[in-house]
Design a protein around this motif. Structure first.
Motif, PDB file in Angstrom:
ATOM      1  N   ALA A  14       0.842  -1.203   0.000  1.00 40.99           N
ATOM      2  CA  ALA A  14       0.000   0.000   0.000  1.00 40.99           C
ATOM      3  C   ALA A  14       0.874   1.249   0.000  1.00 40.99           C
ATOM      4  O   ALA A  14       0.555   2.254  -0.664  1.00 40.99           O
ATOM      5  N   PHE A  15       1.973   1.211   0.730  1.00 45.14           N
ATOM      6  CA  PHE A  15       2.905   2.335   0.780  1.00 45.14           C
ATOM      7  C   PHE A  15       3.466   2.619  -0.616  1.00 45.14           C
ATOM      8  O   PHE A  15       3.508   3.774  -1.066  1.00 45.14           O
ATOM      9  N   VAL A  16       3.894   1.575  -1.329  1.00 42.69           N
ATOM     10  CA  VAL A  16       4.437   1.756  -2.671  1.00 42.69           C
ATOM     11  C   VAL A  16       3.357   2.251  -3.631  1.00 42.69           C
ATOM     12  O   VAL A  16       3.589   3.168  -4.436  1.00 42.69           O
ATOM     13  N   THR A  17       2.163   1.672  -3.536  1.00 41.51           N
ATOM     14  CA  THR A  17       1.060   2.058  -4.426  1.00 41.51           C
ATOM     15  C   THR A  17       0.734   3.540  -4.291  1.00 41.51           C
ATOM     16  O   THR A  17       0.484   4.234  -5.280  1.00 41.51           O
ATOM     17  N   ALA A  18       0.757   4.033  -3.067  1.00 42.98           N
ATOM     18  CA  ALA A  18       0.445   5.449  -2.839  1.00 42.98           C
ATOM     19  C   ALA A  18       1.481   6.366  -3.471  1.00 42.98           C
ATOM     20  O   ALA A  18       1.179   7.521  -3.822  1.00 42.98           O
ATOM     21  N   CYS A  19       2.695   5.866  -3.639  1.00 42.99           N
ATOM     22  CA  CYS A  19       3.773   6.684  -4.205  1.00 42.99           C
ATOM     23  C   CYS A  19       3.835   6.627  -5.735  1.00 42.99           C
ATOM     24  O   CYS A  19       4.589   7.406  -6.350  1.00 42.99           O
ATOM     25  N   GLU A 106      15.638   5.134 -10.014  1.00 46.21           N
ATOM     26  CA  GLU A 106      14.864   6.304  -9.588  1.00 46.21           C
ATOM     27  C   GLU A 106      13.766   5.909  -8.611  1.00 46.21           C
ATOM     28  O   GLU A 106      13.499   6.614  -7.633  1.00 46.21           O
ATOM     29  N   ALA A 107      13.120   4.763  -8.871  1.00 49.36           N
ATOM     30  CA  ALA A 107      12.072   4.297  -7.953  1.00 49.36           C
ATOM     31  C   ALA A 107      12.661   3.980  -6.582  1.00 49.36           C
ATOM     32  O   ALA A 107      12.078   4.305  -5.539  1.00 49.36           O
ATOM     33  N   TRP A 108      13.822   3.335  -6.584  1.00 55.00           N
ATOM     34  CA  TRP A 108      14.484   3.013  -5.316  1.00 55.00           C
ATOM     35  C   TRP A 108      14.852   4.286  -4.548  1.00 55.00           C
ATOM     36  O   TRP A 108      14.623   4.380  -3.342  1.00 55.00           O
ATOM     37  N   SER A 112      13.346   5.270  -0.982  1.00 55.84           N
ATOM     38  CA  SER A 112      14.307   5.390   0.120  1.00 55.84           C
ATOM     39  C   SER A 112      14.074   6.686   0.891  1.00 55.84           C
ATOM     40  O   SER A 112      14.149   6.718   2.131  1.00 55.84           O
ATOM     41  N   ARG A 113      13.791   7.753   0.144  1.00 54.41           N
ATOM     42  CA  ARG A 113      13.523   9.026   0.824  1.00 54.41           C
ATOM     43  C   ARG A 113      12.183   9.008   1.547  1.00 54.41           C
ATOM     44  O   ARG A 113      12.018   9.650   2.586  1.00 54.41           O
ATOM     45  N   ALA A 114      11.233   8.251   0.994  1.00 54.95           N
ATOM     46  CA  ALA A 114       9.896   8.207   1.609  1.00 54.95           C
ATOM     47  C   ALA A 114       9.822   7.246   2.789  1.00 54.95           C
ATOM     48  O   ALA A 114       8.919   7.349   3.628  1.00 54.95           O
ATOM     49  N   ALA A 115      10.737   6.288   2.864  1.00 54.10           N
ATOM     50  CA  ALA A 115      10.731   5.304   3.961  1.00 54.10           C
ATOM     51  C   ALA A 115      11.284   5.970   5.220  1.00 54.10           C
ATOM     52  O   ALA A 115      12.500   5.998   5.433  1.00 54.10           O
TER      53      ALA A 115
END
Length: 397
Positions: A14-19, A106-108, A112-115
């Motif tokens: 869900a965290f990844v989907t939101a991003c 770029e996704a990583w 990484s910044r959002a985690a």
């Protein structure tokens, strides 16, 4: 007394989907900056298709994380379709594949910044093997499809050029055909390409025909070809220099491991191509039959031989001049040596390993049998021409 309950942290998928929306835009921006070929695509493709495809790939990855599996063939259908389009759009293969690595990076970086919690960071690290497995399936699948499509396109283009070359060589109307294939007609160097023997493959293991096609493609992407393993016809735009023709033929001979002869003549307009092709073909036939080394031959190289190879009273008279000498090989050898050494009797005698007096006797004998003296300046050119005509006739040219 009230109590407050902390909301549970959302799951990693869900965290990844939101991003995904913001992450996809960042991925595309990075790709356009790193790979200029993509920036040449229509703006609508850049603004809509690339971002949408990036979002779809991210959602596919999230689904695979949830299901704990690698991509199946049906999962790659959309990416395969995109690979076909990129091949037709002329995007280089290295760029088409590198975008997956750059996009993943770029996704990583974005995630990484959002985690912002230790748990989220641990989940992100745990997804690395899944990401590598994902790329390990997607990239080979896309590469294979891209290469197959490019091979099909290359074959289509080559067949189009072959059809056009055939029409031009036969003097048939070709303007509409050229327009249909998107090709521009103009002046051409007409090459009659001949190998010494039929060659199945090159020393390097590549089929000889592929070697020839490859070198012609390097010479000019606009060249038209009508080829088989023994050679054929090549029409090279006159914008290419004569020196480049020589280099290409030398490379073909080296790569295929055979002697390669090319006759060439230049057609300044399309209507001249059939006549120039006949001329180039005759030059190649003469050079090949006379045992000339690998190279490109022009009328200036074989003008005398070209003329003497054609039936006529002059050719017949020259052959008759030598007829009395044919039964006497030692006299023919003496004549050749005398002419080859520029009328130097000492050098000619030494090359024959005979005494000078013996050579003189043989030259006198030639004069007696033919009625023409090879020692006389006005008769020497006749003997030179006669030997040329004789050699051409002996080679069955």
């Amino acid at each position: 007394m009230g109590s407050s309950l902390e909301e549970p942290e959302q799951s990693f998928p869900a965290f990844v989907t939101a991003c995904i929306p913001d992450m996809a835009r960042q991925m595309v921006a990075a790709v356009l900056q790193a790979f200029p070929d993509y920036d040449q695509l229509p703006r609508t493709v850049v603004e809509q298709d690339l971002v949408r495809r990036a979002e779809e790939n991210l959602r596919l990855f999230v689904r695979l994380v949830i299901e704990g599996r690698e991509p199946r063939p049906e999962d790659l259908d959309d990416m395969i379709a995109v690979a076909v389009r990129r091949a037709r759009e002329g995007i280089p293969l290295d760029a088409a594949l590198a975008v997956y690595h750059r996009g993943a990076l770029e996704a990583w970086d974005f995630l990484s910044r959002a985690a912002d919690t230790p748990q989220r960071q641990a989940e992100l690290l745990a997804a690395v093997p899944q990401l590598l497995r994902y790329l390990g399936v997607v990239i080979p699948g896309v590469a294979g499809t891209y290469l197959r499509e490019r091979q099909d396109l290359h074959w289509e283009q080559r067949e189009a050029k072959r059809t056009l070359a055939q029409a031009l060589l036969q003097g048939k109307p070709a303007e509409l055909l050229a327009e249909r294939f998107g090709l521009t007609l103009g002046g051409y160097h007409v090459l009659a390409l001949r190998t010494a023997d039929t060659v199945e493959s090159s020393e390097a293991g590549r089929p000889a025909l592929r070697v020839i096609h490859g070198e012609i493609d390097v010479l000019s992407p606009h060249a038209l070809t009508l080829l088989d393993r023994t050679g054929g016809w090549v029409l090279v735009p006159t914008t290419e220099s004569q020196a480049r023709l020589d280099s290409a033929v030398a490379r073909i001979a080296t790569a295929a491991g055979v002697r390669v002869i090319a006759g060439t003549a230049t057609a300044t307009v399309v209507s001249e191509i059939p006549a120039r092709a006949e001329e180039a073909g005759e030059i190649a036939r003469l050079a090949r039959g006379l045992g000339r080394p690998t190279g490109v031959y022009r009328m200036a190289d074989l003008a005398l031989q070209y003329q003497f190879a054609r039936p006529g009273p002059a050719r017949a008279w020259l052959l008759d001049l030598l007829a009395p000498l044919i039964p006497h090989p030692h006299l023919m050898d003496a004549l050749r040596a005398y002419l080859a050494h520029d009328h130097n009797r000492v050098a000619a005698a030494e090359s024959l390993v005979v005494h000078r007096n013996t050579l003189n006797y043989r030259l006198n004998r030639i004069a007696a049998l033919t009625g023409y003296d090879p020692g006389r300046s006005e008769h020497t050119p006749l003997f030179s021409a006669a030997l040329t005509a004789y050699d051409l006739a002996s080679a069955d040219l």
